[in-house]
Design an enzyme around this catalytic site. Structure first.
Site, PDB file in Angstrom:
ATOM      1  N   GLU A 109     -11.185  -0.950  -3.859  1.00 30.12           N
ATOM      2  CA  GLU A 109     -10.487  -0.337  -2.731  1.00 30.12           C
ATOM      3  C   GLU A 109      -9.266   0.424  -3.239  1.00 30.12           C
ATOM      4  O   GLU A 109      -8.996   0.495  -4.440  1.00 30.12           O
ATOM      5  CB  GLU A 109     -10.048  -1.418  -1.737  1.00 30.12           C
ATOM      6  N   ASP A 158       0.832  -1.216   0.000  1.00 27.59           N
ATOM      7  CA  ASP A 158       0.000   0.000   0.000  1.00 27.59           C
ATOM      8  C   ASP A 158       0.865   1.265   0.000  1.00 27.59           C
ATOM      9  O   ASP A 158       0.653   2.180   0.803  1.00 27.59           O
ATOM     10  CB  ASP A 158      -0.933   0.019   1.215  1.00 27.59           C
TER      11      ASP A 158
END
Length: 326
Positions: A202, A17
Site C-alpha cells: 500500500e 500518511d
C-alpha cells in the site's frame, strides 16, 4: 549540504500518511490523515520546519450522515497540482463495519479546486465522487504522476482472487478523476517482510530521477513490521507492462530498533529549500507497545530527512533518524 539535523523531527505529531508538495509559489503544502479520520486539512509554509507551527486549514469534511459514501474513516489525502488546478485524492468508507472478508470498505475519491489558493475556503472544493475501478473492492492510497505526456494513477486495492489485503495497481487516466486504461498489477505481497501479520502492499509514492521512475510502497502490519519496498522502471519503458518494473527483494527503509523508530512508511517525496536535495517524508512511531488496533493509535508522527543516491543511480534512504526534540 543539507543534513537530517537541519529539520525538526518529528516534524508534525499525530499526522500519519504524510504528503508534502513544494509548489511553484515557493510554499510547502502539507496534508495527512488526522487522528479522528473525519476531515482533510492543508497547512503551508515557506520552509519544511515552518510546517511544524503552520496553522492547518480544513478544506473538506466527511459527509455528515454517517452511512453514505465519504462519511467515515477519511484516510491518506494527497494534494496534487494538475493543469493549473488542485486535486486531492483520498480514501473513505460509508461505514466503520467490516465486509465479509473482515476488511474495511473504503473506496477512492477526488475533489478539485480551481482557485490558485487551495486553502481559501471549503466551498472552493468540488467533489468528483468515486474513482471507479473494475474491481469494486477495498481501495485506497492513490497517487498520480505524469510521464511521457500522460497522467498515471497508482493505488492499492484488494483482489479477492489474491491472498492478502491489497496489491499495487497502475492505470493511465482520461482526466484527473477517471481511469482510461485497464488496471495493471505491479506488485503484491509475496516476500516474508511484506507479509508480517497482514499481507499488504500500500501507500505508493513515485520519484523520477536519473532516467528512471522509482515507486516506493509500504508493506506488512502498521506496527514495527511496517517497511518500505521499491519498484524501478526505465522512464522510456511502457509503464503499463509489469514486466518492465523490477522489484527489490528486500526493504529499502525499515524500523531503526536501536533508536526506537518503528514502522516507517506511507511515504512521499519532496525537495529541500535548496531545490536540489531530495527529502523523504514518512510516518513513524517511537514505541511498540500499542494498545488495541494500531490503526487507532494516533502516535504515528510525520518525519522528514534528506537522502542520497547510490553510484548506480538508485536512492539510498538510509535509516529513520532519531527525534531531536521531546
Amino acid at each position: 549540504m543539507v543534513q537530517a539535523s537541519d529539520y525538526i523531527n518529528p516534524l508534525i505529531v499525530q499526522r500519519a500518511d504524510p504528503y508534502i508538495y513544494k509548489h511553484t509559489d515557493g510554499y510547502y503544502y502539507f496534508t495527512a490523515s488526522v487522528p479522528a479520520y473525519n476531515l482533510i486539512e492543508i497547512r503551508r509554509a515557506k520552509t519544511l520546519n515552518g510546517l511544524a507551527n503552520a496553522a492547518p486549514r480544513t478544506v473538506w469534511r466527511k459527509h455528515p450522515d454517517g452511512s453514505g459514501a465519504m462519511s467515515q474513516l477519511i484516510w491518506a489525502p494527497e494534494l496534487h497540482y494538475i493543469d493549473g488546478k488542485w486535486f486531492i485524492y483520498f480514501a473513505a468508507s460509508h461505514t466503520k463495519e467490516f465486509d465479509h472478508n473482515g476488511m474495511f470498505q473504503h473506496r477512492m475519491y477526488c475533489i478539485e479546486c480551481d482557485n490558485p489558493d487551495p486553502m481559501r475556503d471549503e466551498a472552493d472544493w468540488t467533489e468528483h465522487g468515486q474513482i471507479v475501478t473494475p474491481l469494486d473492492t477495498f481501495a485506497l492510497d492513490a497517487t498520480v504522476f505524469e510521464a511521457q505526456n500522460k497522467l498515471y494513477y497508482v493505488w492499492a486495492q484488494k483482489d479477492p482472487a489474491i491472498k492478502g489485503n491489497s496489491n499495487i495497481y497502475i492505470a493511465e487516466m482520461e482526466n484527473p478523476w477517471t481511469l482510461k486504461t485497464k488496471p495493471v498489477m505491479l506488485t503484491k505481497p509475496e516476500y516474508d517482510w511484506e507479509t508480517k501479520i497482514f499481507w499488504v502492499n500500500e501507500g505508493p509514492a513515485v520519484l523520477h530521477r536519473n532516467g528512471r521512475f522509482f515507486l516506493t510502497y509500504s508493506a506488512s502490519a502498521t506496527d514495527e513490521n511496517y517497511a518500505m519496498g521499491m519498484l524501478t522502471v526505465d522512464e522510456n519503458a511502457d509503464l503499463l507492462d509489469p514486466a518492465n518494473w523490477q522489484k527489490s527483494k528486500t526493504p529499502v527503509f525499515q524500523s531503526n530498533m536501536p533508536i526506537h523508530q518503528y514502522g516507517p512508511g506511507h511515504n512521499s517525496f519532496t525537495v529541500a529549500e535548496d531545490d536540489k536535495t531530495d527529502i523523504l517524508v514518512y510516518h513513524c512511531r517511537n514505541y511498540t507497545d500499542i494498545k488495541g488496533d494500531p490503526l487507532y493509535d494516533p502516535n504515528r508522527h510525520t518525519m522528514v530527512q534528506p537522502f542520497t543516491w547510490n553510484d548506480d543511480g538508485t536512492p539510498n534512504f538510509g535509516k529513520p533518524v532519531p527525534y531531536n526534540y521531546d
